[in-house]
Design a protein around this motif. Structure first.
Motif, PDB file in Angstrom:
ATOM      1  N   GLN A   1       0.846  -1.168  -0.108  1.00  0.00           N
ATOM      2  CA  GLN A   1       0.003   0.116  -0.005  1.00  0.00           C
ATOM      3  C   GLN A   1       0.866   1.232  -0.046  1.00  0.00           C
ATOM      4  O   GLN A   1       0.655   2.225  -0.668  1.00  0.00           O
ATOM      5  N   GLU A   2       2.006   1.207   0.603  1.00  0.00           N
ATOM      6  CA  GLU A   2       2.911   2.374   0.665  1.00  0.00           C
ATOM      7  C   GLU A   2       3.378   2.568  -0.544  1.00  0.00           C
ATOM      8  O   GLU A   2       3.690   3.883  -1.248  1.00  0.00           O
ATOM      9  N   GLU A   3       3.766   1.644  -1.325  1.00  0.00           N
ATOM     10  CA  GLU A   3       4.334   1.637  -2.781  1.00  0.00           C
ATOM     11  C   GLU A   3       3.289   2.069  -3.681  1.00  0.00           C
ATOM     12  O   GLU A   3       3.517   2.990  -4.832  1.00  0.00           O
TER      13      GLU A   3
ATOM     14  N   ALA B   1       4.143  10.240 -18.444  1.00  0.00           N
ATOM     15  CA  ALA B   1       5.872  10.258 -18.492  1.00  0.00           C
ATOM     16  C   ALA B   1       6.467   9.754 -17.259  1.00  0.00           C
ATOM     17  O   ALA B   1       7.716   9.656 -17.221  1.00  0.00           O
ATOM     18  N   LEU B   2       5.726   8.987 -16.330  1.00  0.00           N
ATOM     19  CA  LEU B   2       6.494   8.216 -15.118  1.00  0.00           C
ATOM     20  C   LEU B   2       7.611   7.237 -15.511  1.00  0.00           C
ATOM     21  O   LEU B   2       7.393   6.551 -16.216  1.00  0.00           O
ATOM     22  N   ASP B   3       8.723   7.234 -15.049  1.00  0.00           N
ATOM     23  CA  ASP B   3       9.707   6.406 -15.033  1.00  0.00           C
ATOM     24  C   ASP B   3       9.529   5.651 -13.555  1.00  0.00           C
ATOM     25  O   ASP B   3      10.098   6.291 -12.812  1.00  0.00           O
ATOM     26  N   THR B   4       9.281   4.400 -13.889  1.00  0.00           N
ATOM     27  CA  THR B   4       9.035   3.585 -12.451  1.00  0.00           C
ATOM     28  C   THR B   4      10.179   3.379 -11.949  1.00  0.00           C
ATOM     29  O   THR B   4      10.429   3.285 -10.697  1.00  0.00           O
ATOM     30  N   ASP B   5      11.350   3.229 -12.741  1.00  0.00           N
ATOM     31  CA  ASP B   5      12.676   2.816 -12.168  1.00  0.00           C
ATOM     32  C   ASP B   5      13.125   3.802 -11.223  1.00  0.00           C
ATOM     33  O   ASP B   5      13.997   3.689 -10.336  1.00  0.00           O
ATOM     34  N   ALA B   6      12.971   5.225 -12.168  1.00  0.00           N
ATOM     35  CA  ALA B   6      13.450   6.398 -11.168  1.00  0.00           C
ATOM     36  C   ALA B   6      12.859   6.441  -9.903  1.00  0.00           C
ATOM     37  O   ALA B   6      13.034   7.201  -8.966  1.00  0.00           O
ATOM     38  N   THR B   7      11.215   6.306  -9.922  1.00  0.00           N
ATOM     39  CA  THR B   7      10.328   6.187  -8.916  1.00  0.00           C
ATOM     40  C   THR B   7      10.821   5.427  -7.742  1.00  0.00           C
ATOM     41  O   THR B   7      10.793   5.736  -6.344  1.00  0.00           O
ATOM     42  N   PHE B   8      11.037   3.960  -7.916  1.00  0.00           N
ATOM     43  CA  PHE B   8      11.276   3.007  -7.179  1.00  0.00           C
ATOM     44  C   PHE B   8      12.549   2.528  -6.892  1.00  0.00           C
ATOM     45  O   PHE B   8      13.008   1.938  -5.997  1.00  0.00           O
ATOM     46  N   GLY B   9      13.536   2.839  -7.984  1.00  0.00           N
ATOM     47  CA  GLY B   9      14.701   2.581  -7.946  1.00  0.00           C
ATOM     48  C   GLY B   9      14.710   1.129  -8.705  1.00  0.00           C
ATOM     49  O   GLY B   9      13.865   0.253  -8.539  1.00  0.00           O
ATOM     50  N   GLU B  10      15.756   0.765  -9.559  1.00  0.00           N
ATOM     51  CA  GLU B  10      15.770  -0.427 -10.180  1.00  0.00           C
ATOM     52  C   GLU B  10      15.884  -1.549  -9.243  1.00  0.00           C
ATOM     53  O   GLU B  10      16.647  -1.625  -8.313  1.00  0.00           O
TER      54      GLU B  10
END
Length: 276
Positions: A211-213, A227-236
């Motif tokens: 739920q936090e993620e 345009a969201l970059d999920t790797d940038a958001t959560f880290g690879e």
């Protein structure tokens, strides 16, 4: 909190008036469905198969169909059942708390005294605490007869509804019938691994990471849009390398014990500050 039900705990000639409150709540983020083409909201409608009209909830009755005939049960019919009209939480017996299998627990409710004097309520609570017993009770709630466990918790009486015995499935798996040989060394290492993870349970140390993620993802999409970059958001995410190495159970246990012990040592050792 708002009371969802009022009644009285009864055992012998003792009567304890109470109000019932839901003790738990869902913290999941509410999501709805949309059409992937245009983002339009998908809604479910209660449509009558005979007249084709969308029916309001208050105009819907229940029905039973035996394959040949249909019996309609109105709200008045359901309310007329003796159990539904009863406002008693009847104590059936007092049992040792450890005899109530946690597998049977369903929903939890708090009970508040509903009388000018809370003496009977407090007396029952203290008696359950001192005897380390749980009351098995029966009552009707929301058109269903409930079996429940009544116990004391942190100074308040709590009811936990129980599943009926025939609602719990039996674990009947062929794989469990296989004869397995466990060596003394494997058993010793397995016990050592359990001991290396041993601790007191502190619920406040845990959180719902999913739920936090999900909240992080929603906030990022609100800010960045598509345009969201999920790797940038959560880290690879780290990818485990496939070494092709086959590790047997003994080796896996040994490595796990060492890893857990090392982690505990790092957790306990205070971090040293570098001199300025």
């Amino acid at each position: 909190m708002r009371a969802i039900w009022k009644g009285a705990i009864t055992f012998g000639l003792v009567n304890v008036p109470v109000k019932v409150y839901s003790a738990t709540e869902d913290h999941d983020i509410a999501l709805h469905q949309v059409h992937d083409k245009d983002g339009g909201r998908i809604r479910y409608q209660r449509r009558c198969e005979v007249c084709g009209k969308i029916i309001k909830y208050e105009n819907i009755d229940k029905a039973y169909d035996d394959g040949e005939r249909t019996v309609v049960l109105t709200a008045e019919d359901m309310a007329s059942l003796p159990q539904e009209k009863s406002r008693e939480i009847e104590v059936v017996e007092f049992v040792p708390t450890e005899q109530v299998d946690p597998m049977m627990f369903d929903r939890s409710y708090y009970l508040e005294p509903d009388s000018s004097s809370s003496k009977a309520y407090v007396l029952l609570r203290k008696t359950l605490e001192s005897t380390e017993r749980t009351a098995i009770v029966r009552f009707a709630l929301r058109q269903k007869t409930r079996l429940a466990a009544l116990r004391a918790r942190d100074g308040v009486l709590v009811i936990q509804t129980l599943l009926w015995e025939d609602e719990i499935r039996k674990a009947d798996f062929d794989s469990l019938k296989e004869r397995v040989r466990i060596s003394a060394k494997e058993f010793e290492l397995s016990n050592a691994l359990v001991e290396s993870f041993a601790d007191d349970f502190k619920p406040e140390q845990f959180s719902d990471e999913y739920q936090e993620e999900l909240r992080t993802l929603i906030d990022a999409k609100l800010e960045q849009g598509e345009a969201l970059d999920t790797d940038a958001t959560f880290g690879e995410s780290e990818k485990e390398e496939d070494t092709g190495e086959v590790i047997d159970l003994m080796e896996a246990l040994r490595r796990s014990v060492e890893k857990s012990r090392d982690a505990k040592k790092k957790k306990k050792s205070p971090s040293k500050k570098k001199p300025a």
